[in-house]
Design an enzyme around this catalytic site. Structure first.
Site, PDB file in Angstrom:
ATOM      1  N   ASP A 250       0.869  -1.169   0.000  1.00  0.00           N
ATOM      2  CA  ASP A 250       0.000   0.000   0.000  1.00  0.00           C
ATOM      3  C   ASP A 250       0.912   1.227   0.000  1.00  0.00           C
ATOM      4  OD1 ASP A 250      -3.232   0.550   1.582  1.00  0.00           O
ATOM      5  OD2 ASP A 250      -2.120   1.742   0.111  1.00  0.00           O
TER       6      ASP A 250
HETATM    7  C1  GLC Z   1      -4.460   4.266  -0.089  1.00  0.00           C
HETATM    8  C2  GLC Z   1      -5.357   3.074   0.118  1.00  0.00           C
HETATM    9  C3  GLC Z   1      -5.363   2.109  -1.030  1.00  0.00           C
HETATM   10  C4  GLC Z   1      -5.199   2.863  -2.350  1.00  0.00           C
HETATM   11  C5  GLC Z   1      -3.831   3.493  -2.342  1.00  0.00           C
HETATM   12  C6  GLC Z   1      -3.582   4.313  -3.616  1.00  0.00           C
HETATM   13  O1  GLC Z   1      -3.798   4.647   1.067  1.00  0.00           O
HETATM   14  O2  GLC Z   1      -5.195   2.351   1.340  1.00  0.00           O
HETATM   15  O3  GLC Z   1      -6.614   1.408  -0.983  1.00  0.00           O
HETATM   16  O4  GLC Z   1      -5.336   1.971  -3.445  1.00  0.00           O
HETATM   17  O5  GLC Z   1      -3.602   4.309  -1.206  1.00  0.00           O
HETATM   18  O6  GLC Z   1      -4.455   5.396  -3.683  1.00  0.00           O
END
Ligand code: GLC
Length: 686
Positions: A250
Site C-alpha cells: 500500500d
Molecule cells: C491508499 C489506500 C489504497 C489505495 C492506495 C492508492 O492509502 O489504502 O486502498 O489503493 O492508497 O491510492
C-alpha cells in the site's frame, strides 16, 4: 411445463475473457526468462518500485524498460469507478454487495476497467475485500460485506470482469478492518480464524479469479507488518496458494523495510522507492538479499505485464468514459442494491397517479452524496440527488423540498398538506471513509446512530405525514432502533452512485421492484456487536463477527444478514440434494424451486446455509443465487457446495481437512428465514 434450472454461480462464465488465465501460459514464461536473462541488476531493481510519491496525470507509474520491450505499469484506483478525470461513479462496493450478483459485478468490473484504460491505466487498484468486522469501520463502503464466501464471490466477479482489460489488484492483504489506526495497529489472530474467516476471499481471488496483483495492507498481523510478513506473503499467498502475480505494498507507509520486505515476498514498493530502489540494490550487493529473490520478484512483474498484454495495448477511445451504457449499468446496480427493510401496511410503492403534493425532506435529500473522499472517490459530470430523481419522476406533482434536518413551525404546517413524505437521512464523507491526512472527513464511526437532529426529524415527519418513508444513505449499518417503530417504511439506498437519486425514485414509485439483500447484519444495539477498538495499537480478531456473533450470543438482529423485502412474494419448495466425488474433493448439489406468488415481477436472492455438530458457527453461508421471476413464474436454482467450503482448518497439518461429518443444509430468503432443510453426510476426504 419444463421448469428452467439456473446455475447459481458459474465460474467459467465469469472468467470469460479474463487475461489472468495466461499467468500459467508457458509461452509467457519463456519470454519472461529470455528478458530476465538480459537484465542488469539495476534494470531489475528499477522494476520493483513506483516512480514518484505523486501521481503523474493521476496515474501511479512503475518503470518500463523500452530497450528490452518491457512496458511500464500505470496504476489507478478504485472500487467504485476510475479515480481519474471524470468517470462513471457506480454505487459503492457495499451497495453492490447487496445485489448478491457476481455476474452483475463482473460487468461493473469490466466497465470501471475500460474507463481506467481509456485514461491510460493498466492496473486497477481494486477490489477491496476486507471483511466488515464491525459496522463502525471507516472504509466499510469499499468492501462487499461481512461474509467470506459472499465477499469472495463478488470479488471473483469484479476481478474476472476487470481483467478483460487490465490487471486487478485485490486489497488489502490482510485483516485491514480498522481505519483510524491502520498504519500501526497489530491484529492478533489465531490460525483457524485467519484461514477460515480472514483469508478465503483472498484465496478465491487468486485460485478462482487469477488476480494479477495483491496489495498488502498497512497494518501488522501477529506482530509483523503485512508487507514484510513472510508467513502471509511468501508462505501462504505465494507458497500454499501458488499465486503467480506480483505483490505490491500500500502507499507510502505500506513498506517498512528493505531486506525484511524483500525476503518476505514484497515485489513492488508503491508509490515510490523509500526502502527499495538504491537501498535494495545495495542490499543485494552486500549479500543480504539473494539475487534469486530479486529474480523471482522481477519474474512476477514481467509475467503479469506479458500475460496481460501490457506491451501490446491498443489505446481505448475516450468515448467509453461516462458512456450511456455505463450509466445504465450504474443505474441497474443501484436498482438491484436497494434494500427494502420495512414496508408496513405495504404503503410502498407510492402510486404516482394519485399524488398532488409530495414532501422531500432532509439535508441529504439534495446533496451529491456518492461516498467518501478517500482513494475510492470518483468525479462524475452528473449526479442525481433523491430530490432530483423524485422531481424527474413526478413532473406534474408539487414536490416541496425541506432541505434542512430541522423543521420550523412553518415547515411543520406545510408538511401536514403533503400526501407522502420522503425523509433522506444518513451519512456523508464527513461521517465515515478513508482517513487520509489533510483530507477532510473519513475515519471510523464512534456511534452507529443517526445524528440527534436526524433522529428528531424522522420522528417529527412520521408523526405529521402518515405515509412517510425514510431513505437511508450510508456505506454501512445504522442503528435504527431509536426511531424505527414510528416509521412505516424504510429503504436502504447506500451510496447509490451517480444515478442514485433516479434509482431511489424508481423504487419508491414502483417502476422497479426492490431486490437487494443485506450483505451485513444490522444489530438492534451496538452492544450486541463485538467490541470495536479504533484506538489501541494491538487488537485481537475473534472468529465470529456479524451474523455469526449474533447467533452465538443469541442476540436478535434488527435486520438479519441476507434480509430484504420485495413488492412481491416468493415461495420455496422441492429441495433436493445430490453428492458426488471430485478428484480431490466432494461436491454437494442442492436444487430448490422458487416461485413468485405475488402479483408482479421481481428478483429473489436464495441463500444456502450449512450447520453441523462440529461447525464453529450455527449457520454458515455456503451458496446463493439470484433469480428473476415474472408473476407466478418458478425456476429451480442449482447451488454447488465444495467439501472444502465446509471443511475446517487443521492446525496440525496446516491444511483444510473434511472430517466425516453430518450436518444440515438450510435454504431460504435470508439467514433467519430458512423454510427448507435437508441433512447431509460426508465421508473424510483424504
Ligand atoms: C491508499 C489506500 C489504497 C489505495 C492506495 C492508492 O492509502 O489504502 O486502498 O489503493 O492508497 O491510492
Amino acid at each position: 411445463m419444463e421448469i428452467q434450472v439456473v446455475e447459481a454461480y458459474d465460474l467459467a462464465a465469469l472468467n470469460e475473457g479474463n487475461r489472468g488465465r495466461s499467468l500459467s501460459d508457458p509461452e509467457v514464461e519463456r519470454r519472461v526468462s529470455e528478458v530476465l536473462a538480459r537484465m542488469t541488476l539495476a534494470q531489475k531493481v528499477a522494476q520493483l518500485h513506483g516512480s514518484s510519491i505523486q501521481p503523474i496525470e493521476e496515474l501511479y507509474l512503475t518503470a518500463g524498460e523500452p530497450s528490452l520491450g518491457v512496458p511500464p505499469s500505470k496504476m489507478v484506483d478504485g472500487p467504485r469507478g476510475a479515480r481519474v478525470g471524470v468517470a462513471t461513479t457506480f454505487p459503492v462496493a457495499m451497495a453492490r454487495g447487496a445485489t448478491w450478483d457476481p455476474e452483475l459485478e463482473r460487468r461493473v468490473g469490466m466497465a470501471i476497467a475500460l474507463e481506467a484504460k481509456a485514461y491510460g491505466a493498466n492496473v486497477l487498484l481494486a477490489p477491496a475485500v476486507n471483511l466488515l468486522r464491525h459496522p463502525g469501520w471507516g472504509r466499510a463502503q469499499e468492501t462487499y460485506g461481512e461474509d467470506p464466501l459472499h465477499v469472495g464471490r463478488m470479488a471473483v466477479g469484479f476481478i474476472a470482469g476487470a481483467q478483460n482489460h487490465l490487471v486487478a489488484s485485490v486489497k488489502h492483504f490482510a485483516l485491514n478492518s480498522i481505519e483510524n489506526t491502520r498504519f500501526e495497529v497489530d491484529v492478533q489472530v489465531d490460525p483457524i480464524t485467519l484461514h477460515e474467516v480472514y483469508l478465503p476471499h483472498f484465496r478465491v481471488s487468486v485460485k478462482d479469479a487469477h488476480v494479477g496483483s495483491v496489495m498488502t495492507a498497512y497494518n501488522k498481523v501477529n506482530g509483523s507488518y503485512c508487507a514484510e510478513n513472510a508467513s502471509l506473503v511468501r508462505d501462504i499467498l505465494k507458497g500454499r496458494w501458488g499465486f503467480r502475480g506480483f505483490v505490491e505494498s500500500d502507499w507510502i507507509f505500506g513498506t517498512r523495510s528493505t531486506v525484511e520486505s524483500a525476503l518476505a515476498g514484497l515485489d513492488i514498493e508503491m508509490p515510490h522507492a523509500n526502502y527499495y530502489g538504491h537501498k535494495l540494490f545495495e542490499a543485494v550487493e552486500r549479500g543480504e538479499v539473494p539475487l534469486t529473490v530479486i529474480d523471482d520478484a522481477v519474474r512476477r512483474v514481467l509475467r503479469v505485464k506479458y500475460a496481460f498484454g501490457l506491451d501490446r495495448e491498443e489505446p481505448v477511445a475516450k468515448d467509453v468514459i461516462e458512456c450511456a451504457a455505463h450509466a445504465e449499468l450504474a443505474l441497474e446496480a443501484a436498482h438491484k442494491s436497494m434494500v427494502l427493510l420495512k414496508n408496513e401496511r405495504e404503503i410502498l410503492p407510492f402510486d404516482p397517479s394519485g399524488l398532488t403534493r409530495v414532501a422531500v425532506v432532509g439535508r441529504l435529500s439534495d446533496l451529491e452524496n456518492t461516498g467518501d473522499r478517500g482513494s475510492s472517490a470518483v468525479k462524475s459530470s452528473l449526479v442525481t440527488t433523491v430530490l432530483g430523481g423524485v422531481r424527474d419522476h413526478l413532473p406534474d406533482v408539487q414536490v416541496e423540498h425541506f432541505g434542512s434536518d430541522t423543521l420550523d413551525a412553518g415547515a411543520r404546517t406545510r408538511l401536514l398538506a403533503a400526501e407522502v413524505a420522503i425523509v433522506v437521512v444518513g451519512l456523508d464523507y464527513r461521517d465515515e471513509g478513508e482517513n487520509i491526512p489533510f483530507i477532510e472527513g473519513g475515519g471510523d464511526r464512534t456511534s452507529l446512530r443517526l445524528s440527534n437532529a436526524q433522529e428528531i426529524l424522522v420522528r417529527e415527519v412520521a408523526r405529521l405525514v402518515p405515509r412517510t418513508v425514510v431513505v437511508l444513505i450510508a456505506g454501512s449499518a445504522i442503528e435504527v432502533r431509536p426511531w424505527l417503530d414510528g416509521v412505516p417504511a424504510l429503504l436502504l439506498a447506500w451510496y447509490p452512485g451517480m444515478l442514485g437519486g433516479e434509482a431511489v425514485a424508481d423504487v419508491l414509485f414502483g417502476q422497479v421492484c426492490p431486490s437487494g439483500k443485506l450483505p451485513i447484519s444490522f444489530a438492534r444495539d451496538v452492544r450486541d456487536l463485538p467490541p470495536f477498538d479504533a484506538v489501541s495499537k494491538s487488537v485481537r480478531y475473534d472468529y465470529a463477527h456479524g451474523a455469526w456473533h449474533l447467533d452465538r450470543h443469541e442476540a436478535l438482529p434488527e435486520f438479519p444478514f441476507g434480509f430484504g423485502l420485495s413488492y412481491t412474494r416468493f415461495e420455496y419448495s422441492d429441495l433436493t440434494l445430490e453428492k458426488r466425488a471430485l478428484d480431490d474433493d466432494v461436491e454437494l448439489t442442492v436444487c430448490v424451486r422458487v416461485k413468485n406468488v405475488g402479483g408482479r415481477a421481481g428478483d429473489e436472492v436464495a441463500q444456502l446455509y450449512a450447520g453441523s455438530e462440529t461447525a464453529r458457527v450455527p449457520r454458515r453461508l455456503c451458496g446463493f443465487g439470484r433469480l428473476s421471476l415474472g408473476p407466478s413464474e418458478q425456476k429451480c436454482l442449482r447451488m454447488r457446495v465444495r467439501g472444502r467450503d465446509l471443511a475446517g482448518y487443521d492446525v496440525v497439518t496446516g491444511d483444510f481437512s473434511l472430517p466425516a461429518s453430518r450436518g444440515t443444509l438450510w435454504v431460504g430468503g435470508n439467514s433467519r428465514d430458512l423454510p427448507l432443510f435437508t441433512e447431509y453426510q460426508l465421508e473424510p476426504v483424504e
